[in-house]
Scaffold this active site. Structure first.
Site, PDB file in Angstrom:
ATOM      1  N   ASP A  71      -8.552  16.319   7.382  1.00  6.22           N
ATOM      2  CA  ASP A  71      -9.352  15.407   6.562  1.00  6.22           C
ATOM      3  C   ASP A  71      -8.467  14.349   5.917  1.00  6.22           C
ATOM      4  O   ASP A  71      -7.234  14.476   5.855  1.00  6.22           O
ATOM      5  CB  ASP A  71     -10.139  16.164   5.493  1.00  6.22           C
ATOM      6  CG  ASP A  71      -9.255  16.917   4.510  1.00  6.22           C
ATOM      7  OD1 ASP A  71      -8.213  17.455   4.934  1.00  6.22           O
ATOM      8  OD2 ASP A  71      -9.601  16.966   3.310  1.00  6.22           O
ATOM      9  N   GLU A 129      -8.666  19.644   2.751  1.00  6.87           N
ATOM     10  CA  GLU A 129      -7.427  19.782   1.986  1.00  6.87           C
ATOM     11  C   GLU A 129      -7.365  18.798   0.827  1.00  6.87           C
ATOM     12  O   GLU A 129      -6.733  19.073  -0.188  1.00  6.87           O
ATOM     13  CB  GLU A 129      -6.217  19.570   2.903  1.00  6.87           C
ATOM     14  CG  GLU A 129      -4.878  19.929   2.283  1.00  6.87           C
ATOM     15  CD  GLU A 129      -4.206  18.792   1.522  1.00  6.87           C
ATOM     16  OE1 GLU A 129      -3.213  19.052   0.814  1.00  6.87           O
ATOM     17  OE2 GLU A 129      -4.665  17.628   1.636  1.00  6.87           O
TER      18      GLU A 129
END
Length: 357
Positions: A71, A129
């Site tokens: 991400d 994350e």
């Protein structure tokens, strides 16, 4: 177009950066990664949500976990990627190139090509994350499949400019509140202004002098900063609540409880709510595998100032380091860009260590 893992690491970087995957929108990229590695006979592939795990089972004496998050922080007109030159050196520009899809691209290429590595490898690509720790794909995986974290050493592909960075700072977020009494702003003396009462909070932050703390030979810089202020309900109302959100980055010599106690001490007399907390990780460079890795890839290890998931592995007793392409100063920057030469160098370093030990 299907993800082509026979392409160069740089081309894979471009491809996966051009698939937007802001936190909570990782599914398309996770689908592409799963599709690209599912047919590789040497890998046992698992999926948990948008986290993909691929493992070799060669009966080697040691297992290394190599992980990277898929991400990114929000896009700001910096996708699709483009090729640029700075002082004659080629770069790939765009969101995620540094943090950390160039590292993921290297991992994907090596996962496809290293069919007979010197160690067993667990490749781990995970979601969420860049947001609160409880949303992380690794948090979820630790509950659903904790055995997949097993290893003798772990490498996180976070951006380090191709130099090993040991451990990481811990991170804490807190909301410091002041309260007041609402009234009409034309009759302010009737109320009590909560925003005005927040002035001492800002003064304490302005006067705060963060420490630099040596931990196992590496110097970790701390920081305590306001990152958000909210208050007020209307332009003609004296506010009865003000909230100052602060972020404390603390050296791995402090435990999470010690970090909380420090923040509460700094803001003594105010209401403090801890909203997010992740402990740091000591460098871990004294582990034999870590020392071998540092010797193999070269350079002088540095501290990791930001929080990374090396802390998760450290908490499980698995020594872990950060190693990936990209200047960490450009992570999340609108001019985020990675040098092609760094991508190639990190690929060479990992490939050599994983195949010739």
């Amino acid at each position: 177009m299907a993800l082509d893992l026979s392409a160069s690491s740089s081309d894979i970087t471009r491809a996966i950066c051009d698939i937007p995957s802001v936190s909570d929108q990782e599914k398309v990229l996770a689908d592409e990664i799963e599709a690209a590695i599912a047919s590789l006979a040497h890998l046992d592939v698992h999926r948990d949500g948008d986290t993909i795990v691929a493992r070799t089972h060669l009966g080697r004496a040691q297992r290394v976990v190599i992980a990277g998050h898929i991400d990114t922080v929000p896009i700001n007109d910096n996708v699709p990627t483009r090729d640029i030159e700075i002082d004659g050196e080629p770069f790939i520009w765009g969101r995620g190139t540094v943090d950390m899809k160039a590292g993921v691209a290297v991992q994907l290429k090596l996962a496809a090509e290293l069919t007979d590595p010197a160690v067993d490898i667990t490749w781990l690509w995970y979601d969420h994350e860049e947001v609160a720790a409880e949303l992380s794909g690794l948090t979820r995986l630790a509950v659903n499949r904790p055995e997949l974290f097993a290893g003798d050493f772990a490498i996180l592909g976070e951006p380090t400019a191709g130099v090993v960075e040991g451990g990481c700072n811990g991170t804490l977020r807190a909301v410091v509140r002041t309260h007041g009494v609402r009234s009409h702003s034309a009759r302010a003396w009737i109320g009590e202004n909560a925003i005005h009462r927040a002035a001492p909070i800002l003064s304490r932050l302005a006067d705060y002098r963060p420490e630099t703390i040596a931990v196992d030979g590496l110097d970790y810089r701390e920081g305590l900063n306001a990152v958000k202020i909210t208050g007020g309900v209307a332009g003609n109302v004296i506010p009865d609540l003000c909230e100052v959100e602060v972020n404390f980055r603390f050296a791995p010599s402090r435990s999470a409880d010690e970090a909380v106690a420090h923040v509460r001490e700094v803001f003594e007399g105010f209401e403090v709510e801890i909203t997010d907390l992740s402990g740091g990780a000591r460098p871990g460079l004294d582990a034999p595998l870590a020392q071998e890795f540092v010797r193999a890839v070269g350079g002088t290890p540095k501290p990791k100032y930001g929080w990374t998931d090396v802390a998760r592995f450290s908490a499980l007793g698995v020594p872990a380091v950060n190693y990936g392409p990209g200047d960490p100063l450009l992570a999340h920057h609108d001019e985020e860009r990675v040098a092609v030469a760094q991508i190639e160098e990190v690929e060479r370093g990992l490939r050599a260590w994983l195949t010739t030990r």
